[in-house]
Design a protein around this motif. Structure first.
Motif, PDB file in Angstrom:
ATOM      1  N   HIS A  72       0.843  -1.195   0.000  1.00 47.82           N
ATOM      2  CA  HIS A  72       0.000   0.000   0.000  1.00 47.82           C
ATOM      3  C   HIS A  72       0.879   1.246   0.000  1.00 47.82           C
ATOM      4  O   HIS A  72       1.981   1.251   0.537  1.00 47.82           O
ATOM      5  N   SER A  73       0.407   2.275  -0.623  1.00 47.08           N
ATOM      6  CA  SER A  73       1.081   3.587  -0.645  1.00 47.08           C
ATOM      7  C   SER A  73       2.544   3.488  -1.079  1.00 47.08           C
ATOM      8  O   SER A  73       3.443   4.016  -0.419  1.00 47.08           O
ATOM      9  N   VAL A  74       2.795   2.775  -2.172  1.00 48.31           N
ATOM     10  CA  VAL A  74       4.163   2.654  -2.678  1.00 48.31           C
ATOM     11  C   VAL A  74       4.570   3.971  -3.343  1.00 48.31           C
ATOM     12  O   VAL A  74       3.848   4.492  -4.200  1.00 48.31           O
ATOM     13  N   VAL A  75       5.704   4.502  -2.945  1.00 47.97           N
ATOM     14  CA  VAL A  75       6.224   5.729  -3.545  1.00 47.97           C
ATOM     15  C   VAL A  75       6.893   5.388  -4.862  1.00 47.97           C
ATOM     16  O   VAL A  75       7.834   4.579  -4.901  1.00 47.97           O
ATOM     17  N   VAL A  76       6.406   5.962  -5.938  1.00 51.16           N
ATOM     18  CA  VAL A  76       6.983   5.743  -7.268  1.00 51.16           C
ATOM     19  C   VAL A  76       7.399   7.094  -7.831  1.00 51.16           C
ATOM     20  O   VAL A  76       6.626   8.053  -7.811  1.00 51.16           O
ATOM     21  N   LEU A  77       8.636   7.181  -8.307  1.00 52.92           N
ATOM     22  CA  LEU A  77       9.161   8.426  -8.856  1.00 52.92           C
ATOM     23  C   LEU A  77       9.019   8.450 -10.373  1.00 52.92           C
ATOM     24  O   LEU A  77       9.504   7.533 -11.048  1.00 52.92           O
ATOM     25  N   PRO A  78       8.362   9.465 -10.946  1.00 55.21           N
ATOM     26  CA  PRO A  78       8.365   9.603 -12.408  1.00 55.21           C
ATOM     27  C   PRO A  78       9.792   9.805 -12.899  1.00 55.21           C
ATOM     28  O   PRO A  78      10.611  10.429 -12.220  1.00 55.21           O
ATOM     29  N   ASP A  79      10.106   9.274 -14.066  1.00 52.92           N
ATOM     30  CA  ASP A  79      11.499   9.315 -14.529  1.00 52.92           C
ATOM     31  C   ASP A  79      12.005  10.719 -14.826  1.00 52.92           C
ATOM     32  O   ASP A  79      13.210  10.933 -14.958  1.00 52.92           O
ATOM     33  N   ASN A 137      10.524  12.592   3.048  1.00 50.52           N
ATOM     34  CA  ASN A 137       9.180  12.701   3.611  1.00 50.52           C
ATOM     35  C   ASN A 137       8.586  11.339   3.962  1.00 50.52           C
ATOM     36  O   ASN A 137       7.795  11.228   4.909  1.00 50.52           O
ATOM     37  N   LYS A 138       8.942  10.310   3.207  1.00 47.68           N
ATOM     38  CA  LYS A 138       8.409   8.967   3.447  1.00 47.68           C
ATOM     39  C   LYS A 138       9.360   8.112   4.287  1.00 47.68           C
ATOM     40  O   LYS A 138       9.054   6.955   4.585  1.00 47.68           O
ATOM     41  N   ASN A 139      10.518   8.685   4.638  1.00 44.06           N
ATOM     42  CA  ASN A 139      11.512   7.981   5.456  1.00 44.06           C
ATOM     43  C   ASN A 139      11.905   6.639   4.839  1.00 44.06           C
ATOM     44  O   ASN A 139      11.941   5.599   5.501  1.00 44.06           O
ATOM     45  N   ILE A 140      12.221   6.666   3.548  1.00 43.64           N
ATOM     46  CA  ILE A 140      12.670   5.475   2.833  1.00 43.64           C
ATOM     47  C   ILE A 140      13.994   5.793   2.152  1.00 43.64           C
ATOM     48  O   ILE A 140      14.351   6.956   1.957  1.00 43.64           O
ATOM     49  N   LEU A 141      14.736   4.745   1.796  1.00 44.41           N
ATOM     50  CA  LEU A 141      16.062   4.926   1.217  1.00 44.41           C
ATOM     51  C   LEU A 141      16.080   4.775  -0.298  1.00 44.41           C
ATOM     52  O   LEU A 141      17.040   5.183  -0.944  1.00 44.41           O
ATOM     53  N   LYS A 191      34.584   8.227  21.695  1.00 39.81           N
ATOM     54  CA  LYS A 191      33.285   7.651  22.027  1.00 39.81           C
ATOM     55  C   LYS A 191      32.273   7.954  20.921  1.00 39.81           C
ATOM     56  O   LYS A 191      32.258   9.045  20.364  1.00 39.81           O
ATOM     57  N   LEU A 192      31.417   6.979  20.656  1.00 37.10           N
ATOM     58  CA  LEU A 192      30.420   7.127  19.603  1.00 37.10           C
ATOM     59  C   LEU A 192      29.348   8.135  20.018  1.00 37.10           C
ATOM     60  O   LEU A 192      28.734   8.006  21.079  1.00 37.10           O
ATOM     61  N   VAL A 193      29.124   9.144  19.169  1.00 39.58           N
ATOM     62  CA  VAL A 193      28.126  10.167  19.477  1.00 39.58           C
ATOM     63  C   VAL A 193      27.054  10.284  18.389  1.00 39.58           C
ATOM     64  O   VAL A 193      26.019  10.916  18.598  1.00 39.58           O
ATOM     65  N   ALA A 194      27.304   9.665  17.233  1.00 41.14           N
ATOM     66  CA  ALA A 194      26.326   9.749  16.135  1.00 41.14           C
ATOM     67  C   ALA A 194      26.675   8.715  15.080  1.00 41.14           C
ATOM     68  O   ALA A 194      27.733   8.061  15.130  1.00 41.14           O
ATOM     69  N   ASN A 195      25.783   8.570  14.139  1.00 37.26           N
ATOM     70  CA  ASN A 195      25.971   7.674  13.003  1.00 37.26           C
ATOM     71  C   ASN A 195      25.837   8.477  11.714  1.00 37.26           C
ATOM     72  O   ASN A 195      24.957   9.326  11.596  1.00 37.26           O
ATOM     73  N   MET A 196      26.708   8.220  10.769  1.00 38.10           N
ATOM     74  CA  MET A 196      26.615   8.849   9.455  1.00 38.10           C
ATOM     75  C   MET A 196      26.420   7.741   8.430  1.00 38.10           C
ATOM     76  O   MET A 196      27.226   6.807   8.350  1.00 38.10           O
ATOM     77  N   SER A 197      25.334   7.830   7.672  1.00 39.31           N
ATOM     78  CA  SER A 197      25.069   6.817   6.660  1.00 39.31           C
ATOM     79  C   SER A 197      24.495   7.484   5.422  1.00 39.31           C
ATOM     80  O   SER A 197      24.224   8.693   5.410  1.00 39.31           O
ATOM     81  N   ALA A 198      24.280   6.670   4.396  1.00 34.66           N
ATOM     82  CA  ALA A 198      23.735   7.208   3.152  1.00 34.66           C
ATOM     83  C   ALA A 198      22.383   7.869   3.384  1.00 34.66           C
ATOM     84  O   ALA A 198      22.022   8.832   2.709  1.00 34.66           O
ATOM     85  N   SER A 199      21.632   7.371   4.372  1.00 35.82           N
ATOM     86  CA  SER A 199      20.310   7.934   4.628  1.00 35.82           C
ATOM     87  C   SER A 199      20.380   9.398   5.046  1.00 35.82           C
ATOM     88  O   SER A 199      19.418  10.152   4.844  1.00 35.82           O
ATOM     89  N   ASN A 200      21.511   9.818   5.614  1.00 38.08           N
ATOM     90  CA  ASN A 200      21.650  11.216   6.019  1.00 38.08           C
ATOM     91  C   ASN A 200      21.615  12.157   4.827  1.00 38.08           C
ATOM     92  O   ASN A 200      21.302  13.350   4.975  1.00 38.08           O
ATOM     93  N   LEU A 201      21.918  11.628   3.651  1.00 38.03           N
ATOM     94  CA  LEU A 201      21.930  12.473   2.462  1.00 38.03           C
ATOM     95  C   LEU A 201      20.528  12.948   2.091  1.00 38.03           C
ATOM     96  O   LEU A 201      20.360  13.924   1.371  1.00 38.03           O
ATOM     97  N   ARG A 202      19.515  12.258   2.632  1.00 41.33           N
ATOM     98  CA  ARG A 202      18.148  12.706   2.373  1.00 41.33           C
ATOM     99  C   ARG A 202      17.898  14.103   2.935  1.00 41.33           C
ATOM    100  O   ARG A 202      16.997  14.810   2.493  1.00 41.33           O
ATOM    101  N   GLY A 203      18.701  14.483   3.924  1.00 41.80           N
ATOM    102  CA  GLY A 203      18.534  15.804   4.518  1.00 41.80           C
ATOM    103  C   GLY A 203      19.300  16.894   3.802  1.00 41.80           C
ATOM    104  O   GLY A 203      19.255  18.063   4.199  1.00 41.80           O
TER     105      GLY A 203
END
Length: 306
Positions: A29-36, A49-53, A218-230
């Motif tokens: 349900h509610s699959v996000v599809v991007l027009p090309d 906005n949809k919190n997906i990668l 000491k670990l204080v945060a995580n940096m991943s590809a998902s951060n690029l959404r911001g």
């Protein structure tokens, strides 16, 4: 018919994963599809906005699914602008970066191939597919390949954590995180490192995440590809890790376990906090490794066999 009744005869985790089907876990349900013809800016906004990668890309004329675009592909787009530490970011560079269309970016990273799967195939089959690099795949029903939804590594983790499946998933308690850690220390950033150092490492070394540590390690945060959404401005790649994560509201201590933790414990935490990885820390709070959903797929692949 409830899922519990359909699979109540399974006596092992292997049987459960071979009897269950992709239909039992897929989001239909509610699959996000991007027009090309969507721009990179529009695509990142949709993912954020949809919190997906990642999301499937459809032809704006035929509606056919052309492939997937994820945040790793965006990293490639950033590098195609020839941004480097020794180069400044001009207005033209920034404009060029945001003007990419998603059609140009489909699987540019080579890490997110589009491999549509039938809803009737087993979860053990899906595990094999998702252990080969993709975090999400389109799913379809019937002979004609028509998008019905998406199935992801997280969907499988959620399936394992259902109350009716936890007894069989208990097998994962016997797999300790310390047996899965790489012998080499994990890649880390300091809070004062420029954020583009992460994207450089990600692009050149193929890592999907890096821990962010303070002056004491000491670990204080995580940096991943998902951060690029911001990312909203190409100039932000010149910020320090702390500045970038503060700006995107993601400067927070990651979910973590000690090396004595087990795979089921880590899986429950990933589902509970909806994160894709669990950091493994020593007694001083310093990162020793990381366990991700991709690692979970590898563990499950070993359980269900070929």
């Amino acid at each position: 018919m409830p899922l519990f009744h359909r699979h109540h005869e399974a006596t092992t985790l292997t049987e459960l994963l071979k009897e269950a089907t992709i239909r039992d876990v897929a989001s239909t349900h509610s699959v996000v599809v991007l027009p090309d013809n969507s721009t990179l800016e529009e695509a990142l906004s949709a993912l954020r906005n949809k919190n997906i990668l990642s999301a499937p890309v459809a032809s704006s004329t035929s509606g056919d699914i052309l492939g997937l675009v994820d945040v790793n592909d965006v990293v490639v787009a950033a590098y195609s602008t020839k941004f480097r530490e020794d180069l400044g970011v001009t207005q033209d560079t920034n404009k060029h970066f945001w003007s990419f269309t998603v059609k140009e970016l489909i699987n540019e990273s080579g890490r997110n191939p589009c491999s549509p799967q039938p809803l009737g195939f087993s979860l053990s089959h899906l595990i094999h597919v998702l252990s080969q690099g993709s975090s999400r795949v389109p799913v379809y029903d019937g002979e004609k390949i028509k998008l019905r939804g998406m199935a992801s590594q997280m969907d499988i983790a959620k399936f394992l954590c259902k109350p009716e499946h936890l007894k069989l998933a208990g097998q994962l308690e016997f797999v300790l995180l310390e047996t899965l850690l790489d012998s080499n220390p994990p890649e880390v950033l300091t809070t004062s490192d420029p954020v583009h150092k992460f994207f450089t490492t990600m692009r050149l070394q193929g890592v999907s995440s890096m821990g962010v540590v303070d002056a004491n390690g000491k670990l204080v945060a995580n940096m991943s590809a998902s951060n690029l959404r911001g990312l909203k401005d190409f100039e932000d790649l010149k910020l320090t890790a702390q500045e970038f994560l503060s700006k995107t509201g993601e400067l927070k201590i990651p979910v973590a376990l000690t090396r004595g933790g087990n795979v089921l414990e880590a899986t429950k935490l990933m589902v509970q906090h909806h994160v894709h990885r669990i950091w493994v820390l020593d007694q001083d709070g310093k990162p020793e490794g990381v366990f991700s959903l991709s690692d979970l797929m590898s563990v499950l692949k070993g359980i269900v066999g070929e």
